[in-house]
Each structure stands twice: as structure tokens, then as C-alpha cells.
Design an enzyme around this catalytic site. Sequence first.
Site, PDB file in Angstrom:
ATOM      1  N   HIS A  35     -27.418  24.928 -32.027  1.00 46.87           N
ATOM      2  CA  HIS A  35     -28.061  25.302 -30.775  1.00 46.87           C
ATOM      3  C   HIS A  35     -26.984  25.539 -29.715  1.00 46.87           C
ATOM      4  O   HIS A  35     -26.377  24.608 -29.216  1.00 46.87           O
ATOM      5  CB  HIS A  35     -29.018  24.205 -30.308  1.00 46.87           C
ATOM      6  CG  HIS A  35     -30.159  24.004 -31.273  1.00 46.87           C
ATOM      7  ND1 HIS A  35     -30.031  23.256 -32.421  1.00 46.87           N
ATOM      8  CD2 HIS A  35     -31.427  24.490 -31.271  1.00 46.87           C
ATOM      9  CE1 HIS A  35     -31.186  23.274 -33.088  1.00 46.87           C
ATOM     10  NE2 HIS A  35     -32.041  24.007 -32.419  1.00 46.87           N
ATOM     11  N   HIS A  75     -30.351  18.417 -29.647  1.00 44.21           N
ATOM     12  CA  HIS A  75     -30.014  19.662 -30.360  1.00 44.21           C
ATOM     13  C   HIS A  75     -28.743  20.280 -29.772  1.00 44.21           C
ATOM     14  O   HIS A  75     -28.045  21.006 -30.449  1.00 44.21           O
ATOM     15  CB  HIS A  75     -31.176  20.651 -30.298  1.00 44.21           C
ATOM     16  CG  HIS A  75     -31.673  20.909 -28.920  1.00 44.21           C
ATOM     17  ND1 HIS A  75     -32.553  20.062 -28.280  1.00 44.21           N
ATOM     18  CD2 HIS A  75     -31.412  21.899 -28.043  1.00 44.21           C
ATOM     19  CE1 HIS A  75     -32.802  20.537 -27.063  1.00 44.21           C
ATOM     20  NE2 HIS A  75     -32.124  21.634 -26.897  1.00 44.21           N
ATOM     21  N   ASP A 162     -36.170  20.413 -20.890  1.00 48.75           N
ATOM     22  CA  ASP A 162     -37.596  20.599 -20.658  1.00 48.75           C
ATOM     23  C   ASP A 162     -38.428  19.952 -21.758  1.00 48.75           C
ATOM     24  O   ASP A 162     -39.507  19.425 -21.506  1.00 48.75           O
ATOM     25  CB  ASP A 162     -37.918  22.092 -20.589  1.00 48.75           C
ATOM     26  CG  ASP A 162     -37.292  22.743 -19.365  1.00 48.75           C
ATOM     27  OD1 ASP A 162     -37.619  22.311 -18.244  1.00 48.75           O
ATOM     28  OD2 ASP A 162     -36.469  23.653 -19.527  1.00 48.75           O
ATOM     29  N   HIS A 265     -31.524  29.769 -26.924  1.00 46.29           N
ATOM     30  CA  HIS A 265     -31.687  28.356 -27.283  1.00 46.29           C
ATOM     31  C   HIS A 265     -31.031  28.037 -28.624  1.00 46.29           C
ATOM     32  O   HIS A 265     -30.502  26.950 -28.819  1.00 46.29           O
ATOM     33  CB  HIS A 265     -33.185  28.017 -27.342  1.00 46.29           C
ATOM     34  CG  HIS A 265     -33.478  26.647 -27.845  1.00 46.29           C
ATOM     35  ND1 HIS A 265     -33.613  25.559 -27.020  1.00 46.29           N
ATOM     36  CD2 HIS A 265     -33.663  26.176 -29.112  1.00 46.29           C
ATOM     37  CE1 HIS A 265     -33.865  24.485 -27.743  1.00 46.29           C
ATOM     38  NE2 HIS A 265     -33.905  24.834 -29.011  1.00 46.29           N
ATOM     39  N   GLU A 414     -46.751   1.757 -25.886  1.00 47.31           N
ATOM     40  CA  GLU A 414     -46.154   1.283 -27.139  1.00 47.31           C
ATOM     41  C   GLU A 414     -44.915   2.105 -27.497  1.00 47.31           C
ATOM     42  O   GLU A 414     -43.914   1.570 -27.980  1.00 47.31           O
ATOM     43  CB  GLU A 414     -47.179   1.377 -28.275  1.00 47.31           C
ATOM     44  CG  GLU A 414     -48.441   0.555 -28.074  1.00 47.31           C
ATOM     45  CD  GLU A 414     -49.461   1.242 -27.187  1.00 47.31           C
ATOM     46  OE1 GLU A 414     -49.277   2.426 -26.831  1.00 47.31           O
ATOM     47  OE2 GLU A 414     -50.465   0.593 -26.823  1.00 47.31           O
ATOM     48  N   HIS A 476     -58.934  -0.049 -34.625  1.00 49.28           N
ATOM     49  CA  HIS A 476     -57.945  -1.095 -34.387  1.00 49.28           C
ATOM     50  C   HIS A 476     -57.491  -1.807 -35.665  1.00 49.28           C
ATOM     51  O   HIS A 476     -56.634  -2.677 -35.602  1.00 49.28           O
ATOM     52  CB  HIS A 476     -58.503  -2.126 -33.401  1.00 49.28           C
ATOM     53  CG  HIS A 476     -58.532  -1.655 -31.979  1.00 49.28           C
ATOM     54  ND1 HIS A 476     -59.138  -0.483 -31.594  1.00 49.28           N
ATOM     55  CD2 HIS A 476     -58.019  -2.195 -30.836  1.00 49.28           C
ATOM     56  CE1 HIS A 476     -59.007  -0.323 -30.285  1.00 49.28           C
ATOM     57  NE2 HIS A 476     -58.328  -1.335 -29.806  1.00 49.28           N
ATOM     58  N   ARG A 523     -54.558 -11.996 -36.643  1.00 55.81           N
ATOM     59  CA  ARG A 523     -55.343 -12.523 -35.529  1.00 55.81           C
ATOM     60  C   ARG A 523     -56.029 -13.826 -35.938  1.00 55.81           C
ATOM     61  O   ARG A 523     -56.183 -14.737 -35.131  1.00 55.81           O
ATOM     62  CB  ARG A 523     -56.413 -11.501 -35.124  1.00 55.81           C
ATOM     63  CG  ARG A 523     -57.370 -12.043 -34.064  1.00 55.81           C
ATOM     64  CD  ARG A 523     -58.428 -11.022 -33.678  1.00 55.81           C
ATOM     65  NE  ARG A 523     -59.198 -11.470 -32.534  1.00 55.81           N
ATOM     66  CZ  ARG A 523     -60.515 -11.719 -32.560  1.00 55.81           C
ATOM     67  NH1 ARG A 523     -61.209 -11.542 -33.664  1.00 55.81           N
ATOM     68  NH2 ARG A 523     -61.133 -12.138 -31.477  1.00 55.81           N
TER      69      ARG A 523
END
Lengths: 673, 673
Positions: A35, A75, A162, A265, A414, A476, A523
Site C-alpha cells: 500500500h 497497511h 479513515d 491507496h 467488549e 446470551h 454463572r
Amino acid sequence: MDLTALRTANPEHWTKAAAIRALTLDAIHAANSGHSGMPMGMADVATVLYEKHLKFDASAPNWPDRDRFILSAGHGSMLLYSLLYLTGNPDITLEQIKNFRQMGALTAGHPENFLASGIETTTGPLGQGISNAVGFAMAEEVQRARYGKKVVDHYTYVIAGDGCLMEGVSQEAIGLAGRHELSKLIVLWDNNNITIDGTVDIADRTDQVARFKASGWQVIEIDGHNPAAIDAALTKAKSSNKPTMIACKTHIALGHAAQDTSKGHGALTDPDQLKAAKDAYGWDHGAFEVPADVLDAWRAIGARGSADRVEWEERFAQISERKQGEFRRAYAFEAPKKLSGAIRSLKKQVSEEQPKWATRKSSEEVLKVVNPIVTETVGGSADLTGSNNTKTDDMGIFLPENRKGRYIHWGIREHGMAAAMNGMALHGGIRPYGGTFMCFTDYARPAMRLAALMKIPTVFVMTHDSIGLGEDGPTHQPVEHLAISRATPNTYVFRPADTVETAEAWEIALSTKETPSVLSLTRQGLPTVRTQHKTKNLTAQGAYVLAEGEGKRQAILIATGSEVAIAMEAKAKLEAEGIGTRVVSMPCMELFAQQEEAYRKRVLPAGAVRVGIEAAVRDGGWDRWLLGERGREAKAGFIGMSSFGASAPADELYAKFGITAEATVAKVKDLLG
Amino acid sequence: MDLTALRTANPEHWTKAAAIRALTLDAIHAANSGHSGMPMGMADVATVLYEKHLKFDASAPNWPDRDRFILSAGHGSMLLYSLLYLTGNPDITLEQIKNFRQMGALTAGHPENFLASGIETTTGPLGQGISNAVGFAMAEEVQRARYGKKVVDHYTYVIAGDGCLMEGVSQEAIGLAGRHELSKLIVLWDNNNITIDGTVDIADRTDQVARFKASGWQVIEIDGHNPAAIDAALTKAKSSNKPTMIACKTHIALGHAAQDTSKGHGALTDPDQLKAAKDAYGWDHGAFEVPADVLDAWRAIGARGSADRVEWEERFAQISERKQGEFRRAYAFEAPKKLSGAIRSLKKQVSEEQPKWATRKSSEEVLKVVNPIVTETVGGSADLTGSNNTKTDDMGIFLPENRKGRYIHWGIREHGMAAAMNGMALHGGIRPYGGTFMCFTDYARPAMRLAALMKIPTVFVMTHDSIGLGEDGPTHQPVEHLAISRATPNTYVFRPADTVETAEAWEIALSTKETPSVLSLTRQGLPTVRTQHKTKNLTAQGAYVLAEGEGKRQAILIATGSEVAIAMEAKAKLEAEGIGTRVVSMPCMELFAQQEEAYRKRVLPAGAVRVGIEAAVRDGGWDRWLLGERGREAKAGFIGMSSFGASAPADELYAKFGITAEATVAKVKDLLG
């Protein structure tokens, strides 16, 4: 574009930047891939950053108090490799530049942190670098609070494109940096308005300046080809009490026929266009050739930080020996000597007391013992602190007003959490762990893969690890998530059966240096199955004989986590019918695979049918242990899940999906014919 | 909080909203689990939305031109279930409300679209609903452009919480909606300042108003307990030419002792506090009891849209029969009759011409045939159009100025793309497909799992599917991603070997109604292996005998995708040494598993050693076919990956990692002893 004005305005700067552009063109031409546009567009920004601001010493690339430079737009790797070669990094030689993207080269297609010094993190998957950077900046704050400004005082610089800003994880990173006032984080946005498919606005018209400001950042807008403006913006950024985004208006593939286009690019390999670009730069040298005066100027930049570094070493020598040792130990990912004794004591205690805890609760009890000893842990949760049981009282909350805090409320992020934890581990001196529900492995996954690829010991605390979570239902309830992590190379997946195994798993996770760990925790409450104390860490063997068959061994039950208790119950029923049954607990398949074959054969001898039990899909690596790698080893069956779960109380779900002692007994008898 | 002022200001509104709150409290009390705070906080907003704005007819919940209501904050499922029961949805009866979260109930812990009408999408994993909604709104635009405003003219409403807005994917959704001026998308943000771990600002201080405005949204800020303000905001939102976010300042768990606290987020089950809350509402009725006048008022709301719906049916009857048929066919996910003939012609042509295309190129050639016939496809790519080969010339680009465009430049937003594609499929009338690099399955993963759980036929076009992509290196080379998708229930993973199999895979992907498809396609060129034309879709059988052994069959090679050609080469070498070798091409393990056992045994008979070949980890479901489900079926081996890849030219990587015909031959001979 006529570059004459730029060239003549500041010829010394120009020539240094032109060296980056020329090396980029030559390397990509030689590789016939890569690139080109980003390094050519951002060469001016990078040159000013390295020349005037970045604190580093090329001869000591691992100096702990160096500024970190992160190429989030990975890149554009030739930008980084050019900078490393030009400044005199010991790994990235001219030979490496010439071998760009070739087998065995340190100059891989995208920067890989484990190949060469000076590469702070592995980038390429967009949005990761900027999110790692949040962790780098947090690590600096935590360490500065602990060791003082004389030992820890550096910036984290990021070049992001971007693409990085369009990826959702960037919003998580931006929000975190703003909330935590990470004023030493400086992002240089390569604002070139070009993506692969066209101009940015075919897909996005977000006002990035307004967006960053909305999350509490300082924003400075500059011409990214004006060295004075770049210098001034960096100076201003360094003195802010907020994180700073510098929007650098640039031309992708500057000076090339493909400038300002999507074509720019990618790989610009046409020889005539290459020559025309070099001509426009006033760069009249052979391929890979950097004239001595230019190289000398760059090498002087690489040596600029030497004195600083020597002074830092003197300051470091002045802190207490205990602190020095702790600092070095944490950087080396060495566990403190006290750790194994503390784990052993806890194991002894719980094997006697035999609590019926959920393993997420077991994990909390382990952390209560561990966190005061392993002072480099930084814990957190993606807004599930009370459910993941990740916080211990001694940690304090990390906030601008409490930089010594070792617990981070990551928010409902997360992915950002996982990427920032990776950043902390890469920064050095911190051993991060963080929690969410195991099903949300899905959200954290891009960063979890990179932890494995980057060879860093990030710890992912994944609770609510099966249908055993009950009423929250299939959105879940993980069924394929053990398989996902186990299929990923260089990842330890621990699924402990009780508090003893949880303690053992944590001991390994906190001692390993190059492998991330996934802790799969329940759990629901579980009985203690390790009721006989053993000093040895049995989980380190991956699998072991938990209970031997009483009569002639006809069956081996292999189980993990919450299903080990089911195996024990099934064993009792089978023995009552005269079927000698061994129970093997297998808390970590990867570690079992690493054992010598003789040990594996002792644990899983031929001559008995085998049944695996795990409330998850069989694809999660089971067949190797059930059937043998080449097959024909044993008749075998599996008790687990083959569909998504359902919403109902946990006990009813285990019955509905047939994950019971009764079903196990039936399977064994069926196999025995 | 004294609710008197609210109660007395608008008693009719209040009582209707109180019914939602009371049902929520009762259902969660009975289930002893769930999330009370959100429904209690957003009951006023939801009541005004349903009473005054939402276009729907409870007796015809699948009316195609209904407004869509999406509960992005899916944990607040009792809000949706209350609304459905109260307005008279045929599925969600009072009995279902009483069985909230119990085995077999339609009222699962989180809303599941496939359980009951009126549930537009499955939510719970945060950020998904708001991202689905972008797809719903795009689908409405595409359909309106095609069928006219008389047939398609409806809004998409979303309730989103702080969690949805913190998840990174929300930024992707916000950016897309702003760019595409999705003015019929209206997001109601439950701005209650509470998350599970505490107040929002422990983790985030983003100015959400500024953030949405930065991406081109209209934003309206209101008191979320003021019915007149809610009504006025919705009216204003509906007339905007931008998407609208209404920031509704609310009190979580309004009127309960836990109001405005994190505790209020979860299950509020204390009987005394429950009674006190009901008292504060002036709600003096038994558990699950809604007085007749209140229920009547709600049922009238549910019937409000009946006349509209009847008028719509009359208008629909006026469009051409061809258009009506197309509309209904697309909603039913029925493939057009012409499809299979067109696929057959293409197969015949390429089996004769035998091009050496990368399967990504094959896929493009299939799409050129398919898109003019399957007019309901909407394609796109996450900024890799030229690499994913997903665009055909006839599609047009979807933009505000071209709503008939069927190709979407999603930007660098794999996750948002996947979630929005799911939304299009759920909306109905659209069959979405979208591309990215297979390694970035990781980014799209949360939405890919939900497509499988939701039983919708979204198509994920995943190119660059192995080390065969070459120099971009391990960050871009999938090794575990076939395993990830195969481990996920209800997902077809196609890895076609050539253009013929690619055409067959597309035919299935475009014909299936309840299963998402993952197309794993190469960057590198491959020979045509299906050189004998067969009318039948062999890929539909999952695996089949591509080439029979010439002598006595001693070995079976099983391969997928780019490795089928390697298997053919190995077969030739083995046959030359007198080892009869069958080659089985296995483009879809899931479909093979669905075949009758007799067929599977014909394809994989006993009595020969087996070698699997796939440039990926063995964990990807291989052992079932290599070893047999119960083991002892065959001696077997595997040629594939067991580590991450590397950056180098593709051919060199295949050699380095030993995925070659020579290695296959050696493995067969080793197994034959």
C-alpha cells in the site's frame, strides 16, 4: 500536483520526507504488492513527529520510557519500516526493506510486533491500533502514578486513517480516552478523503472533528504537508489536559499520478509513474538508495534521544531496589515468587472447605488472593462487574482523579476493552484482565485473535459460559464459543470445574508470557470436585485423572467445567452397575496437547469407550481426545449441544438438552453394546 | 419520587402506561429474573408511540407496510411483551406473559423474532437492534422506490439504551443512517444515565446529542415522561429529511424504591417494594390483572390501524399482478423460477470453457447472471468492492439520490454491514448479501451469529479465504474462520472449488429461507475441477465423489475449495504408484450432514484411509468425516494449518505450511503403513 512550493519552502524537511516516499515506492515495486498511498501522504507528518517530538533512542528500542508510536493504519507499513530503517533501528536493515513482504522478512505485509523491535503492536485489521493506544496511554498513567514522573513520562502517538475511524471500535476507544482524560494520547488522523471504494463520502459524512469533541477531545486541524503546522499542532497537543486528535489534511500518494484517488491507496508499481513521482520529489537516486547526507540526518534523529535515555537510566537507578525489581519483573511478565505459594494455600483451603461456588465466584476468591501479590494486574469489566466477579476491594477505580486505580469500568464496550487490554500488555509493566459474558466473545473477538497472534498474555474472563446461565436465553448462551477460542492458535482456553482448578488456571494465566488466556466460568454453583489437596498444578497438564475406575475399566468420561460434576455422578451410576469408569477432567485442551505422548496415553489409555461431556458443540476440539488423532483409537460419543439454547431455568435446560448423568450412562452402555 | 403530578396531568395516558409497568413488575416477580427498570422507565414513550404514531394492526402483525418497532435494548423485553399483549397480538397472550422466561414460552428472556409475530428482530446483544434498524430503513427505501409510496411507506422506530450507544457498532449504524439520509428512521434513546456498573459517566461522558448531529442526524431532547412532549417530538421526527434521534430523559424503574439506580436495571422482585411501586402508580389490581377499561383502551390502539391496512390491501391489489407476485415472492424468500435454469446454463458453459478463476471472480460471474433475475438482492461490500467482486453493473448504487440502487458501499464497517443486512432480511422483501475479507468474519461475527439464531438467509461473501491471499500476512489470513462459522448452529458454510460449485452454492444461498450462508472464496486463481456438466446441484448434497479411484480403492481424499485441485494432483500421483484414490469434494459440511446415512456411506465408504485437505485448522468439523462419529471408522490424517500464517507469496506459503500434493501423498502412504 506541482510540489515545487513544498520542496523549496523547507528543503531539509522535504528531503527527509522524500526518503520515506522513495523507499515506499521502491519496496512496493520490488514486492509487487503493498500500500503506497498512505506512507506517501503521511511522510511529512511522520518526519516532523520523529524529528521534533517522538522521544526514542533507535539504539535502545525497548527503553521503557520511550514514546510509543502506533501505526493504526497498518497497511501503510512501509511508513513504519522506512522510519525504523532511516533512524537506525537494529532490526529493520536495508536488506529487510528490500525483502518487504517476502518469506521470512521482518518487514511483513502488515506490521507484526513480534518480528522486530520498534513495532509496538500488530496492525492491519482497522481500528485496532487506535484502540490498543488507549491501553498504552492508560498503562502509562498507571505506571506513572506508581513509579513517579521521573521513571514514567511518555506519550502515545497514533496514525489512524479513515478506515480506523469508521470501524465501530474506534468510537469505544474515543469514548474511553475522553472519559479518562488520557491527555498523553495524540492521534494523527490521515484525513485524505480516500478509501478503497472511492471518496470517503460515498459511505460516510461524519464530521470527525465534532465527533471527537463530543467525547471530550481537543481537536486541531492542519495541512498535513506543512511542517511548521505539524510541529505547532504536536506542541499544542502535548500540553493539553485532554486527548488530542490532529486532523491532518493530506494527499494520498502525494506526487504520484494516482494522487488523491482510490488507486493511490494500493500498490503503485508502474515504473514510469514511479520515476515521475521521484522526479517530482527531486529524488534522483537509484532504487533503495538514500544519499549519505540524508541518511546521516535521519540517523541523527535516531540518536537524538540517547542522552535522555541515559539520564532516565540514572533516574531509574535512584528508585528503590524493590521498585526496580518489580518494574523489571512486570515488564518481563515474570510472576512474583509469592504467587505459587498463595495459590497452593488457597487450593488447600478450598479442597478442605469444599464450597459450592459458581466458578465466577471462585475466580473472585482467587483474585482476592492474587491481586495484592501480582501488583501489575489491571482488572475490569465491560459493565458487568457484579456478574463477572472481576473486582477486588484493594484495586481502586482507575479515573483521572485516581491514576493508581487498578480497576477499569470499561462501559458496554467488549471490543474496546479487549483491544485496550492488549495495548496495556504491549506497553509493558501491566498484566491486564477483563470480563464479559462468554457469548460476547463475539464482540471482543477481533482483539482476542490479535492477542494470540501478537503473543501477549491478555486474560479474558468469560463468565456465564453455557446454557447454565438460564433464563437470559440463546442470545446470551454460548454454545460455539469454546470452539471459537480453541480453534484459534496460541490461546489457552481454561474451563475449570471448581475453585481448585480455577486457582490453577489463574496461576497459569498470570505466569505465561506469550499466550492469552480465556477463562470460561459458570454463572451457576458447582460442587468442589478436587477434594484431595495436591500441591502440583494439575491444570498445567491440561487433563488428568480425577477419579479412577473401581472395577475393570470399561469407560472413560472426559469432561470440563460444570460438566465434571455430571461425569462424577454418571461414574457413580455406572460403577453401581459394575462398569468401571474413569473420570478425566480436561480444563485446558491446549496444555494437554503440549504434554508428552506417554502422559496423554496414561490419561487416555486404549481399551475403554470414551464419552466427552461439555455443554457446548462437539466441534470444540473434542474428537482428537475422543477418537484419537488418526482414528480407530476408541469407540466414543459426546454429550453436549448441537443447537442454540433456550430461555428457561438452568436445570430444566440441562434436562431438555440431555446433558445429564442419565444420558451419559445411556451413551456409555450404548457404546459398550 | 412523587408521581402525583404525572398521574393527574394526564390520567388516561398514565393508566395505560401503568399497565405496562405493572405487567413488567408482575412478570419479573413471577419469573424471579429479568430486567424491570427499562420498561418502567420507557413506558410513557412506548405508550405515546403506540397510541399516536405507530402504524400497525394487531390482528395482522405481518402486514408488510406496518411501521417497524425495534427494541434494541432487548433486556427490557417485558416492554415489548406488554405492548403486544395489551394491543391484542395473537401470539403474546396473558398466559405467555405469566410464563415469562419459562420453558417453551414465547416470552423468552430476550425478544426472539422467530417465536412470535410482532417481534421484528432478536435483541439482547447490545447495539444490534439499532444496527438492524438501519437495514430495515434501507429496505423500506429500496422497496418504496420499486413499488411506489402507495404500497411501501412506513417508519422504523427504535428504542435504544446507553448500552446500545456505547457499543461501537452503533457508530457504524449512526454513520450509515446519516450518510444515507434515512429520514424514516427514528431512534428513541432511553437517556436514564444508568448502567449495570453505576451511572453512565463512570465509563462515558460522550455528548450523544453532538455525536448524532456530527453524523447528520436531527436530534430532539425531551422529558421522557411528558406525553405531550413525546408526541410533539415524534411528529417532528416524522417530517424531517434526516434520521432523528429523540433523547428521552427518563427515570429508570420509575416509581420504585430502586428508581435512578443500577439496582433498578435488573430484576425487582421484592414484594413490598413491588406493592409500593404499584401504589405510587395508583394501580390497585391483582397480579397480571388489567382492568377491562384499560385493556379496552389498549385494544382500541391495537385496532387503530385496521382501516389503514384494509386500504393498503386495496391499493396493493391495484399494482400489476407481476409486481404483486414479485413482492409476495420476495417476502416469502422464494427464489424466482428462472434461477435454476440460469444457474444450469452457467454451469454448462463454465464446465466446457474451464476458466482458471479465483472463486471470488467466479462469484462475480454468477452474480452477473443472478442479479437481473433475483431482483430482490441488495449487495454490497465493506469497502472492498473490487476485491470481493460483489458488484454487478446492473445494480446501481444506493444513495439518497438513487433509492433504486441495489448496491451499498458500506464503508469500513463489517459489523454494521452484517447487522444492517440482517435488518433488511427481517424487514422482508430483500435478500441481502455483502462482502469482506474472510478474516474479518471476526468483526461481523456478533451479527453473523444472530442471523443463524434468527433463522434468516443473509449471505456473507467472504473472500481471501486462506494463506492463499499471500503477502498481506497473518492479520489477514483466516485459519480458524471456517471452524468458527461451522461451529455455529444453522449456518451453511460453502467453500466451493471452482466456478461450477460457486454457482451451485449461490443457488442454494439464494433459495434457502431460514439459514444464513457464508461463502468462503479465494483470492487466487483455481482450475475448473467440475469439467463434466451435471444438471443436478451436487453442492446441495454437501459432498460428492468428484473423481473415482482407478484401481482398488485404498485412499479417499476429502478436500474443499482451493485444496480440491491439490487433492486431484495428489490422486494422480497416487494412482501412478498403483494406489487407487477417490477424491471427494466437500463444499458444505452442514448439507452433507443432512443427507441420509446411506448416501454419506456411499461417498465415504469404509475400507480406505482418509486424508482431509483444507488450508485451515482441523478443528473446523473435519474429524466427523475423517474418523467417523463414533470413531474406528477409518485411519485418517489431515493436511492443513495448525498455526497462524505468514507474509509471503501464496505459492511459497503453501509449500512452507506443507499443503501440497506431495505432502498428501506422503500422508496417505504413511497411513497405509
